[in-house]
Design a protein around this motif. Structure first.
Motif: not given
Length: 319
Positions: A1-8, A303-311
């Motif tokens: 389940m995605p969150t702002a601390t997980a992959q996209p 922090i976007f990359r940290d949260a979702f794995g992409v820029s």
């Protein structure tokens, strides 16, 4: 389940047919949260799922023959993030048990429950249902207040719950189109409708809400209305409500999130939706970031990359 601390989130439609009951137990745990499943007819069991994840919302259509699932204290102890699940019964009947309450669900009925507390779902015959799963902080209502509605049957034959049920049913019949910006908007709309329905079910008014729950609802509404303010912080939120920051943190403690992390999550989710929205295609990444309270473009990108794995730029391009 995605969150702002997980992959996209994977937004593609997935469909799975159980090859055996052991396979079904694996599919259930993979699609939802770890559950103990049983059936009296292992050899004759049949089950399939169609699912889609859009932003923070998982939408799963489940069709299966007679079986039951249990969310046990031992399985809960292994959990990370906490979720609510909303069931819409489409065919057959289901029995939901949580917090010493029982809800017998017939076609059209809805019920909500909390994955952080034990529950049982029983299907004595073949049944089909639609399940929406989302983090507990995705609703504007305080989690402990929503908990008062756990395993309470909400009729699908009339009223607001009937209207919301029809909307969710349409989602289940059109999972293949829930992609891109339109899918994100529909996911947001679905969660807003669920919040509205739960408000109506409890007939919420200040004199009926617990003071702590009332304050929590007011705080969340204030934060959502001021996400674009770069000066928004736990201290400013506390000051706006004439309480100490310690009291504010206590209000949020039950939800399992800190005030700062909840603000950051809401901002990141908003920026992520807007970066894929064609209506904002002419805005630069930094302009979108600033609209959601991120004035430092480099910090936002990190922090976007940290949260979702992409820029942010790669996310916008669909990479």
């Amino acid at each position: 389940m995605p969150t702002a601390t997980a992959q996209p989130a994977r937004q593609e439609l997935t469909s799975s047919v159980a090859a055996s009951f052991d396979h079904w137990k694996h599919l259930v745990a993979e699609s939802f949260v770890p559950l103990a499943a049983r059936t009296a007819d292992v050899d004759g069991f049949r089950g399939q799922m169609r699912s889609r994840v859009v932003d923070r919302l998982s939408i799963i259509e489940v069709t299966a023959t007679s079986h039951e699932v249990h969310r046990t204290p031992a399985l809960i102890a292994q959990a990370g993030e906490r979720y609510f699940k909303l069931n819409l019964q489409l065919e057959g009947t289901g029995l939901l048990i949580q917090d010493n309450r029982e809800a017998l669900l017939r076609p059209g009925d809805l019920a909500i429950y909390d994955t952080n507390r034990p529950y049982t779902l029983t299907f004595e015959e073949e049944a089909r249902m639609m399940v929406m799963m989302f983090p507990r902080d995705a609703l504007s209502l305080p989690a402990d207040y929503v908990g008062q509605l756990a395993a309470v049957r909400m009729t699908g034959s009339a009223g607001l719950s009937g209207m919301v049920g029809q909307f969710i049913r349409q989602l289940s019949e059109n999972l293949e189109v829930l992609g891109g910006p339109s899918g994100s908007r529909l996911a947001t709309n679905a969660l807003d409708l669920v919040s509205t329905m739960l408000h109506a079910e409890m007939d919420i008014s200040p004199d009926r809400m617990k003071p702590q729950a009332l304050l929590a609802a007011s705080v969340r509404e204030y934060i959502e209305a001021n996400l674009s303010d770069p000066l928004l912080s736990p201290a400013s939120v506390a000051a706006a409500h004439f309480i100490s920051t310690r009291h504010l943190h206590n209000v949020f403690h039950e939800s399992g999130a800190t005030v700062a992390s909840w603000i950051r999550t809401q901002r990141l989710e908003g920026a992520r939706r807007e970066l894929r929205d064609p209506l904002h295609a002419g805005k630069s990444v930094s302009a979108v970031a600033a609209r959601w309270g991120f004035l430092d473009a480099a910090h936002f990108s990190r922090i976007f990359r940290d949260a979702f794995g992409v820029s942010p730029s790669d996310w916008r391009r669909g990479a």
